[in-house]
Structures are given as structure tokens and as C-alpha cells.
Design a protein around this motif. Structure first.
Motif, short mmCIF file in Angstrom:
data_model
loop_
_atom_site.label_atom_id
_atom_site.label_comp_id
_atom_site.label_asym_id
_atom_site.label_seq_id
_atom_site.Cartn_x
_atom_site.Cartn_y
_atom_site.Cartn_z
N UNK A 71 0.87 -1.17 0.00
CA UNK A 71 0.00 0.00 0.00
C UNK A 71 0.91 1.22 0.00
N UNK A 72 0.87 1.96 -1.10
CA UNK A 72 1.76 3.11 -1.24
C UNK A 72 1.37 4.21 -0.28
N UNK A 73 2.30 5.07 0.01
CA UNK A 73 2.03 6.17 0.91
C UNK A 73 3.37 6.73 1.37
N UNK A 74 3.32 7.64 2.33
CA UNK A 74 4.57 8.22 2.81
C UNK A 74 5.43 7.11 3.41
N UNK A 75 4.76 6.21 4.13
CA UNK A 75 5.46 5.01 4.62
C UNK A 75 4.78 3.79 4.03
N UNK A 76 5.27 3.28 2.90
CA UNK A 76 4.61 2.14 2.25
C UNK A 76 4.47 0.97 3.23
N UNK A 77 3.34 0.31 3.14
CA UNK A 77 3.06 -0.80 4.05
C UNK A 77 2.85 -2.06 3.23
N UNK A 78 3.51 -3.13 3.62
CA UNK A 78 3.27 -4.39 2.92
C UNK A 78 2.14 -5.16 3.61
N UNK A 79 1.20 -5.61 2.81
CA UNK A 79 0.09 -6.40 3.37
C UNK A 79 -0.03 -7.71 2.61
N UNK A 80 -0.72 -8.64 3.24
CA UNK A 80 -1.03 -9.93 2.63
C UNK A 80 -2.52 -9.98 2.41
N UNK A 81 -2.93 -10.58 1.29
CA UNK A 81 -4.36 -10.71 1.06
C UNK A 81 -4.63 -12.00 0.30
N UNK A 82 -5.86 -12.46 0.37
CA UNK A 82 -6.24 -13.66 -0.35
C UNK A 82 -6.43 -13.34 -1.83
N UNK A 83 -6.04 -14.26 -2.69
CA UNK A 83 -6.40 -14.16 -4.10
C UNK A 83 -7.87 -14.52 -4.25
N UNK A 84 -8.41 -14.37 -5.47
CA UNK A 84 -9.80 -14.77 -5.71
C UNK A 84 -9.98 -16.25 -5.34
N UNK A 85 -8.98 -17.03 -5.68
CA UNK A 85 -9.06 -18.46 -5.37
C UNK A 85 -8.95 -18.70 -3.86
N UNK A 86 -8.14 -17.90 -3.21
CA UNK A 86 -8.00 -18.01 -1.76
C UNK A 86 -9.30 -17.68 -1.05
N UNK A 87 -10.03 -16.70 -1.56
CA UNK A 87 -11.32 -16.34 -0.94
C UNK A 87 -12.30 -17.51 -1.00
N UNK A 88 -12.11 -18.37 -1.99
CA UNK A 88 -13.03 -19.51 -2.13
C UNK A 88 -12.76 -20.61 -1.09
#
Lengths: 224, 224
Positions: A71-88
Motif C-alpha cells: 500500500x503506497x504512501x509516505x510510509x509504504x506498508x506491505x500487506x497480505x491478502x487472499x487471491x480470488x481463489x483463496x477467498x473460495x
């Protein structure tokens, strides 16, 4: 790329090669309601070491279930998220939860995360009991806020800071679960200051009764 | 009695403590269609050692999922079967299968058991496509025979030696799966003597098309 744990071609084996590593499905659970930072995941899974969490995230990423995003910004933050397949994967978690619900009591004293509570609410929600019930319910949990919208379409839950709710429930996830799933009286939890709510008492009392957990016949009870 | 793998009270963790040991869910799969002897289980799970199978059966018994029973007779036979609670694991297996179906191809050359095929047929059956189709279909597999009854109520499958069927399909589970799930032409499998059937060709061609596997969008495809 999945490990080949099983010399077996069936779908169950193939799914388990992608999700069967210890803790992997609980990491998925924590990501069900949106992207999380590494530190958020640590907070939701206090029993899991940083090392193992790193390995699980790498494994789930290689399997196509999780992706990293910055997530861009003054202090970029790395996040993890589910893919479409992961949401399933949610139906798998629901099936696991439904299987133990009623047969196995929630064990007091073990950590119970916000995502666990939200997943359980979504899974146990009874459209039958909720007939005619339309409301927006907020949850203020120690680390997180969620909003549940109940209407004719069912229950929709998302991570959300909004205060524009009909009822705000504040407390720790385990106590809220005890009220909703184990029939602990809401008034008791409030009297002991474990739960607070703002909104009408009738609305609160009705809401916590929308999530019946089937009591199981004695012959299927489990000793463990 | 379940192990405490997770310091986590949610239902997912509690279910995984009972079912998450490697191979445990595949042992359950083999028992879905009725009681099995130890040697039957070994035949259905060729990748699993006798030692580990013994451990898994003990674990599943302790968890209340499996029970042992002796079939009396001149030579009493010990069999393993699912408890009522154990039978309720099927939706978990189906959810796992549904999740990988379409995203992950059946890997040729890995063992594929009779129970895997029957579970997959039950899971992928389309009542929509089967509208108006009423028939009894027998399967003669290398180690096992099953009968599937398709009618307005859906598909019911059980282990059964009966020859009173409208269509008998004979072959190995993996080839039958390739025809039913991966679109391999039935005629090709027959021409190569991998599958035989007795009954009308129209019935056979229609039956093998009742089990659509959703093709997955490219963005959710998996490399592994």
C-alpha cells in the motif's frame, strides 16, 4: 507449486497439499475479512511464531492462495491478502466449523481472534430466525472493528470503523462468542463489564439470538 | 481426546486438531461408503504405510470419528467404520474437492481410489443436467463394486455387488474420472479397452455428462 505429500490423485489430497500445513488454514481465516499486515496476523494468531508464519505465508503464496501487496504512501506498508481463489476457501472453513459446532465446546482461555468470531457469526447466522430483522451492527473489539449488515439478503460482515450503526457491541471476541453461541445471558456479560453495547436492549437481545448452534445428539458427543 | 496443536479456540482449529494429521481425511474418505477391513484401507491408500495407517485409525477412534467393529462369523473379521459424527465429515471433503476442482488437474499416474471416484461423482453431480434421467448404474472397479442410483432425489451411491443395473461401467477409477471430469471421450476409452460398459450407448454417453467441473477463470489458475 504444491508439495507432494500424498501419493494420491484425489481432490481431497490435492487440496490438503495446498492447505494442510499446520496453521495454514488459520492464516487464511485471518485474511478472510481483508488485507492484513504481518503484525496484524501475529496479533490474531498469538500461538504462532513469526518464523512459522513467514513459512506459511510463503507456502500459501506459492500455492496461489495469498498474494503480497504494497500500500503506497509516505510510509509504504506491505500487506497480505487472499487471491480470488483463496477467498473460495471460506466454504472449507465453514464446513470445519459446522462439524465441530455443538460437539465441541469453545475452550475457555484459548485465544479467539476477531476473524474467528466473524467467521463463526457468518456461518451460524439463521435467515429463518432473522426474518424481518434489518439492522447494522458494529463490533468494537480490542484490536479491530467490524460492521455486520443484516437484511433480507442475509448477513454481510466487513472490517469497518463506521459508527453509523443501530447497535454497537464492544467486548472481547471470546465473551461475545459465549453470549451468541453458548447461551450466556447478555445481561450477565454486561453486568460483569465484559460486554457493553449502545443501542436498544431489544435489538441487542434479538441480534444475539440469530446464531443457533445445533445441539448434538448424545451418541455423537465427543470426549476430547 | 484431541491433541492441542493450536493455541486457538476457534472451530477451525478444533476441527483440525481432530482431522488435520496427514492422511487422516483420506482415511475418512475411504470409509465414507461403509465399513472396511485394514487390508481394504491399505489397498485404497497405497501411499500410506501400515504403521501410519494404524496411528491414524487410533487417532480418529480417540477423536470419536471412527469405531472398530467385529463382524461375527466362522472367521470373525475386524472392520473400521465411521461414527455418525464421522459421517458428517463428508461436507468437509466435498468443500476441499470443490475448491481444487477445475483449478488443479487430476495428476495422471498417482493412485486414485474407488472411494475418491465415488466421492467426486457425488460432489460434481448436477441435478440440473440430470433432469428426467432415472437409471441405476453399476461400477465394476478393480477392487470394488458400487451402484449409483440417479433419480429425482439426486444421486445415491453405495458399495453393492448387484448386477441389476441399467448400465454397468467397468474400468479403473482414474480412467473413469478422466472421462467424467476431464472430458476424455468415452468412445476413446472404450476403443483403448480402458473402459467397458454394458447397456445402451445413449445412456452411457448421457450419464458421463452429468458431472460438470467448472472451468476456472485464468486469473485464479494455479501453477503447481
Amino acid at each position: 507449486m504444491a508439495k507432494r505429500w500424498y501419493d494420491d490423485a484425489c481432490g481431497t489430497a490435492q487440496a490438503l497439499e495446498r492447505l494442510g500445513e499446520r496453521w495454514a488454514l488459520l492464516v487464511v481465516r485471518e485474511l478472510l475479512f481483508g488485507a492484513r499486515r504481518f503484525s496484524d496476523l501475529r496479533a490474531g494468531l498469538p500461538g504462532l511464531s513469526a518464523n512459522v508464519l513467514t513459512q506459511r505465508l510463503e507456502g500459501l503464496e506459492a500455492a496461489g492462495v495469498v498474494r503480497r501487496r504494497v500500500i503506497e504512501g509516505r510510509r509504504p506498508v506491505q500487506v497480505y491478502e487472499l487471491t480470488a481463489w483463496g477467498l473460495e476457501i471460506e466454504p472449507i472453513l465453514r464446513a470445519l466449523n459446522r462439524w465441530v459446532a455443538g460437539a465441541v465446546a469453545l475452550e475457555a482461555g484459548r485465544p479467539y481472534s476477531a476473524a474467528s468470531l466473524m467467521l463463526a457469526l457468518r456461518g451460524a447466522f439463521s435467515a429463518e430466525l432473522a426474518r424481518g430483522f434489518v439492522a447494522v451492527i458494529g463490533f468494537t473489539l480490542p484490536l479491530d472493528r467490524f460492521v455486520a449488515r443484516v437484511d433480507i439478503h442475509g448477513i454481510a460482515i466487513r472490517r469497518d470503523d463506521s459508527d453509523r450503526v443501530d447497535l454497537m457491541i464492544e467486548g472481547d471476541p471470546a465473551t461475545i462468542a459465549a453470549v451468541v453461541f453458548d447461551g450466556r445471558p447478555l445481561a450477565d456479560a454486561v453486568a460483569e463489564s465484559r460486554v457493553r453495547y449502545t443501542g436498544s436492549r431489544a435489538l441487542a437481545e434479538r441480534f444475539v439470538r440469530l446464531f443457533p448452534v445445533a445441539a448434538r445428539a448424545a451418541d455423537t458427543a465427543v470426549t476430547g
